[in-house]
Design an enzyme around this catalytic site. Sequence first.
Site, PDB file in Angstrom:
ATOM      1  N   ASP A 503       7.814   4.133  -3.875  1.00 43.64           N
ATOM      2  CA  ASP A 503       6.777   4.619  -3.995  1.00 43.64           C
ATOM      3  C   ASP A 503       5.784   4.243  -2.738  1.00 43.64           C
ATOM      4  O   ASP A 503       5.536   2.815  -2.449  1.00 43.64           O
ATOM      5  CB  ASP A 503       6.153   4.105  -5.325  1.00 43.64           C
ATOM      6  N   HIS A 504       5.387   4.902  -2.051  1.00 42.99           N
ATOM      7  CA  HIS A 504       4.741   4.689  -0.706  1.00 42.99           C
ATOM      8  C   HIS A 504       3.358   4.515  -1.056  1.00 42.99           C
ATOM      9  O   HIS A 504       2.584   3.986  -0.009  1.00 42.99           O
ATOM     10  CB  HIS A 504       4.808   6.154   0.007  1.00 42.99           C
ATOM     11  N   ARG A 505       2.796   4.456  -1.942  1.00 43.64           N
ATOM     12  CA  ARG A 505       1.559   4.151  -2.544  1.00 43.64           C
ATOM     13  C   ARG A 505       1.482   2.456  -2.623  1.00 43.64           C
ATOM     14  O   ARG A 505       0.560   1.813  -2.317  1.00 43.64           O
ATOM     15  CB  ARG A 505       0.883   4.455  -3.908  1.00 43.64           C
TER      16      ARG A 505
END
Length: 531
Positions: A503-505
């Site tokens: 998850d790039h967040r």
Amino acid sequence: MSKIIEVSVPDIGGAKDVDVIELLVAPGDSVKAESSLITLEGDKATMEIPSPAAGKVRDIKVKVGDKVSQGSLILTLEVADEAGKAEEAEQKQKPAVPQPASEKPQSAGAASKTIEVSVPDIGGAKDVDVIELLVAPGDEVKAESPLITLEGDKATMDIPSPQAGKVREMKVKVGDKVSQGSLILTLEVAGDQVAKTEQKPELTQPTKIPEKQPEFAAQPAAEKQPAASTAEVHAGPSVRRLARELGVDLSQITASGPKNRILKEDVQRFVKSALARGTVGSAVGGLAVAPAPVIDFAEFGEIETKPLNKIKRLTGINVHRSWVTVPHVTQFAEADITELEAFREQQKAAAEKKGIKLTPLVFIMKAVVAALKAFPQFNASLDPSGEQLILKKYVHLGVAVDTPNGLVVPVVRNVDQKGLYILAEELAKISAKARDKGLSVADMRGGCFTISSLGGIGGTAFTPIVNSPEVAILGVSKASIKPVYQNNTFVPRLMLPLSLSYDHRVIDGADGARFIVYLSEKLSDIRTLLL
């Protein structure tokens, strides 16, 4: 002449801070005596509070999400004088709160006994419909776990189990009508458990209602028209809770259950349809796609329609939700597992003597544990607001298992506290349980990080989808011999392809690269796992 009266929450069995989940009226509405005003929900029951008299709603004093108790002011009502005089008498009629099931010991033994579980006091109601069976013969249940769901004119209630035990025989079916004392099922319980007498369940706090929910478009015109308002919706507590968690308006859903009742499958079908049509633009920043064209494939030749099984339908909903809500990045690497495989082969005979199959996956699990401890942001989840990271101090690994009915992900708990042999034994048991359809909901909850291994099938790489609310997943492909340049020459080495999606967040590219490089190093020299 008219007068203004205050309408308060009546006796609800002593429960406090119960959630208001629906407002069924608005200022200016005219209501009849006994018309429903608001809906309250606890873990065991959903109940509608009726109006004590006919009149016109002047002012609503609560809103969805508020918590109320007996005596809390709901609204003010303008009534005619004669209706006002009758108000006191009406208020004295206290709606009954469902009581938990009573039990009658049937036989006793040193190890276990069988008891009968009957319908408890349900406020004198008779011939109430059984609308859902929540357990089946052979199921293990905990004390207070719901057994069946009943529905009357004013409330839908789950009947809880009085004790923990195993369901022996169901005595009712969907569509039956029951009253207080009707036999529900027989339950096998431990012999040392003391039979409980009737008692009042407390309405505990359910899932908090989000302040703002994503809106879903109504169903296509070709489908049956849904209910016009939430006041006309018939759904149980578990269905309402699921709808709130998914942000679904129940009034937009077509019911398929008896008496126009909405089932969990109806909610899941609606969400899947809405996602397929791209009608969740408000939830994803307006990036909705055009609906897919409807094609009659029979026009081109012979076809066969085969429905997806339940596991594949649910998997489709979950992975699609993860794909559209989680910004994915996938990192690729290879681990040199030549020495690891040699060590595994050396230990294979000793493991087989103990009845254990020592697979490469258990070594991968231990290496993942080391990587999660070195990079704790991978052993985490975003909170619902998306503004805080919840770091987990335990290590429970989900392991994707391919079954004839589809992909399931059972969870192996406390992997950091177990050795290779114990992990191999647990992995074999839970995989067999998955293939035999023996997994419970508890077996698939609580995972921190998932491993999806396709090494036994083949392939060089793939992009696994993050198993939300986790923030990363490791894909493992089939190892193969490759020439690797070492000491001025090429030598054959067994290389294992790895695919890390995250998850790039939460995780940026640099941390993703560090994690997979660290993991590769641990697999290349398993002695470092002892450090």
